[in-house]
Design an enzyme around this catalytic site. Structure first.
Site, PDB file in Angstrom:
ATOM      1  N   HIS A 125      27.098 -95.622  29.987  1.00  0.00           N
ATOM      2  CA  HIS A 125      26.570 -94.847  31.115  1.00  0.00           C
ATOM      3  C   HIS A 125      25.090 -95.135  31.285  1.00  0.00           C
ATOM      4  O   HIS A 125      24.338 -95.141  30.319  1.00  0.00           O
ATOM      5  CB  HIS A 125      26.773 -93.350  30.835  1.00  0.00           C
ATOM      6  CG  HIS A 125      26.208 -92.468  31.898  1.00  0.00           C
ATOM      7  ND1 HIS A 125      26.885 -92.187  33.061  1.00  0.00           N
ATOM      8  CD2 HIS A 125      25.012 -91.835  31.997  1.00  0.00           C
ATOM      9  CE1 HIS A 125      26.146 -91.393  33.816  1.00  0.00           C
ATOM     10  NE2 HIS A 125      25.002 -91.166  33.203  1.00  0.00           N
ATOM     11  N   SER A 134      24.235 -81.868  31.496  1.00  0.00           N
ATOM     12  CA  SER A 134      24.876 -82.320  32.732  1.00  0.00           C
ATOM     13  C   SER A 134      25.507 -83.707  32.534  1.00  0.00           C
ATOM     14  O   SER A 134      26.686 -83.922  32.828  1.00  0.00           O
ATOM     15  CB  SER A 134      23.809 -82.352  33.842  1.00  0.00           C
ATOM     16  OG  SER A 134      24.230 -83.109  34.932  1.00  0.00           O
ATOM     17  N   ARG A 138      20.722 -76.540  41.004  1.00  0.00           N
ATOM     18  CA  ARG A 138      19.447 -76.980  40.405  1.00  0.00           C
ATOM     19  C   ARG A 138      18.617 -77.746  41.412  1.00  0.00           C
ATOM     20  O   ARG A 138      17.398 -77.596  41.497  1.00  0.00           O
ATOM     21  CB  ARG A 138      19.720 -77.854  39.170  1.00  0.00           C
ATOM     22  CG  ARG A 138      20.167 -77.055  37.961  1.00  0.00           C
ATOM     23  CD  ARG A 138      20.765 -77.965  36.894  1.00  0.00           C
ATOM     24  NE  ARG A 138      19.843 -78.974  36.451  1.00  0.00           N
ATOM     25  CZ  ARG A 138      20.215 -80.169  35.985  1.00  0.00           C
ATOM     26  NH1 ARG A 138      21.491 -80.493  35.899  1.00  0.00           N
ATOM     27  NH2 ARG A 138      19.318 -81.043  35.604  1.00  0.00           N
ATOM     28  N   LYS A 149      30.000 -84.708  31.557  1.00  0.00           N
ATOM     29  CA  LYS A 149      30.892 -85.649  32.267  1.00  0.00           C
ATOM     30  C   LYS A 149      31.386 -86.740  31.324  1.00  0.00           C
ATOM     31  O   LYS A 149      32.536 -87.167  31.404  1.00  0.00           O
ATOM     32  CB  LYS A 149      30.130 -86.258  33.457  1.00  0.00           C
ATOM     33  CG  LYS A 149      29.922 -85.230  34.576  1.00  0.00           C
ATOM     34  CD  LYS A 149      29.002 -85.717  35.670  1.00  0.00           C
ATOM     35  CE  LYS A 149      27.568 -85.659  35.250  1.00  0.00           C
ATOM     36  NZ  LYS A 149      26.558 -85.585  36.274  1.00  0.00           N
ATOM     37  N   ASP A 198      29.432 -78.634  36.285  1.00  0.00           N
ATOM     38  CA  ASP A 198      28.224 -79.438  36.468  1.00  0.00           C
ATOM     39  C   ASP A 198      27.977 -79.711  37.952  1.00  0.00           C
ATOM     40  O   ASP A 198      26.841 -79.670  38.421  1.00  0.00           O
ATOM     41  CB  ASP A 198      28.332 -80.761  35.707  1.00  0.00           C
ATOM     42  CG  ASP A 198      27.129 -81.640  36.015  1.00  0.00           C
ATOM     43  OD1 ASP A 198      26.009 -81.207  35.707  1.00  0.00           O
ATOM     44  OD2 ASP A 198      27.299 -82.721  36.597  1.00  0.00           O
TER      45      ASP A 198
END
Ligand code: URA
Length: 433
Positions: free
Chosen positions: A82, A183, A168, A187, A161
């Site tokens: 990621h 957050s 946010r 995921k 999220d």
């Protein structure tokens, strides 16, 4: 239990219990807790912070708020990578075939581009026929058969999220380390892989502007992943300057294929090999240097490229466009950007270069905007290069003549030219294991 009491406890600097965090996430996803209560709690967290235990509990609660992918039907070790997002970052297209050619199983959910950053799903969709919306059954079958499958994120992955991130965004509480870490990791945990390598970018084109912030975020995310039983590493890499030379969807596919064929830019090859080697080290339980040798071999002997062809074909993509990238659609207009002065490029502000590419049509400003896959920028010169007035420093690819002048304005704003050669920033700042 009342949300009012939870807010006031956090406001006064107390640690929340696991039950309180569960109550908040569960109630918020079900719509029983209102946005104004959630906003107040987020601001209290922003101001008072969270202990590691609170952050881990929050992450797990958010991960469990929707579908948790079950990858147990896949034989072998599952691997995910990621990136916190950048400009010209096409490493997923290179890392995943390298590691899959070495036996890792990559079951990956990727995002679309938003703002100045690109997204893997858009890049893959620029290949004719490529399907990013496979059913869960086909997703698992494809990973089993080819070792890679990349799809768009399902609607019900970590819905807590999704809701909290939007809130946010609207309440000035995005830039809070435990909230960012939970957050991202919620995921990743919901997506199910056993081994996870994070590419945490720092610099002008990244979410984290400094190496200190990138390191703090990396440490927190690695900690969360390990506490959730995953094998973790985070590579902190430079995003002050775009990665590689091509920015834009089709153009990035071309550069990824060049790299897989051994011809890509050195910085792109290095970041890709570092990420792949960290992942293979986790997957096979071997040290980094041994993993690095395997990854370099897979890239240099063509096995990663062959795996990439297999992956594109398995998801319906036209491999003729990969075997010869001249078969990919091209923008109608290619405009040369000419240097106006002599000197060294001392800064290529990645965020602004990404924005110039969006102006040319390559990205979205709003989620629902359509994009021009062929649009983008090829950088002929980057930070550290010497330029002379009259040199072609970049190519703009677009289908709309009117976009060239505004894109050039943003592009030149991104460049700083100075008399002396700048000090090189570190491409790989640190690895947190
Ligand atoms: N990316 C995410 O997914 N979440 C954040 O909070 C910041 C960046």
């Amino acid at each position: 239990m009342r949300i009012y009491d939870i807010i006031s406890r956090k406001r006064d600097g107390f640690e929340l219990t696991d039950e309180e965090i569960h109550f908040f996430i569960d109630g918020y996803v079900k719509g029983e807790i209102q946005d104004y209560h959630a906003s107040a709690l987020l601001m209290a967290i922003y101001l008072k912070g969270m202990s590691d235990r609170e952050m881990v509990t929050l992450t797990l609660e958010m991960a469990k708020s929707g579908d948790m992918l079950d990858l147990s039907a896949i034989d072998g070790v599952t691997a995910d990578k990621h990136s916190t997002g950048g400009v010209g970052d096409k490493t997923t297209l290179i890392v995943t075939p390298i590691v899959a050619s070495l036996g890792a199983k990559v079951a990956k959910m990727s995002g679309r581009g938003l703002g100045h950053t690109g997204g893997t799903v858009d890049k893959l969709e620029s290949i004719e026929g490529f399907d990013v919306a496979l059913s869960p059954e086909r997703f698992i079958e494809t990973v089993k058969k080819t070792g890679i499958c990349v799809v768009g994120q399902t609607g019900n992955l970590a819905p807590a999220d999704k809701k909290l991130y939007a809130l946010r965004d609207a309440t000035a509480t995005v830039g809070c380390m435990p909230l960012i870490a939970s957050s991202i990791m919620s995921k990743k945990l919901a997506a199910g892989s056993q081994c996870i390598v994070l590419d945490v970018k720092y610099g002008s084109g990244a979410f984290m502007k400094t190496t200190d912030d990138a390191e703090e975020l990396s440490t927190k995310m690695v900690e969360i992943g390990k506490m959730a039983g995953r094998k973790m590493a985070a590579v902190i890499s430079d995003m002050d300057t775009p990665l590689g030379k091509n920015i834009g969807n089709t153009l990035e596919i071309i550069e990824a294929v060049e790299t897989l064929k051994g011809k890509g830019s050195e910085d792109l090859r290095e970041v890709s090999l570092t990420l792949a080697s960290e992942l293979i080290s986790l997957v096979k339980g071997i040290d980094y240097h041994e993993a690095r040798q395997l990854c370099e071999k897979a890239l240099d002997d063509g096995s990663a490229y062959e795996k990439f062809l297999e992956f594109i074909s398995a998801q319906g993509g036209n491999t003729e466009q990969i075997i010869d990238t001249d078969n990919l659609p091209k923008a109608k207009i290619i405009h040369n950007v000419i240097a106006k002065e002599n000197g060294y490029i001392s800064k290529t502000d990645a965020e602004k270069i990404g924005s110039a590419s969006v102006v040319l049509g390559a990205g979205r400003v709003n989620k629902e905007d359509s994009i021009d896959y062929t649009a983008g920028i090829i950088l002929h010169k980057k930070t550290g290069d010497r330029i002379k007035a009259g040199d072609v420093i970049a190519e703009f690819h677009t289908n709309d003549e009117k976009l060239i002048a505004p894109a050039e304005k943003v592009f030149f704003d991104a460049l700083t030219v100075s008399e002396s050669k700048p000090v090189e920033s570190e491409l790989i700042y640190k690895v947190i294991r």
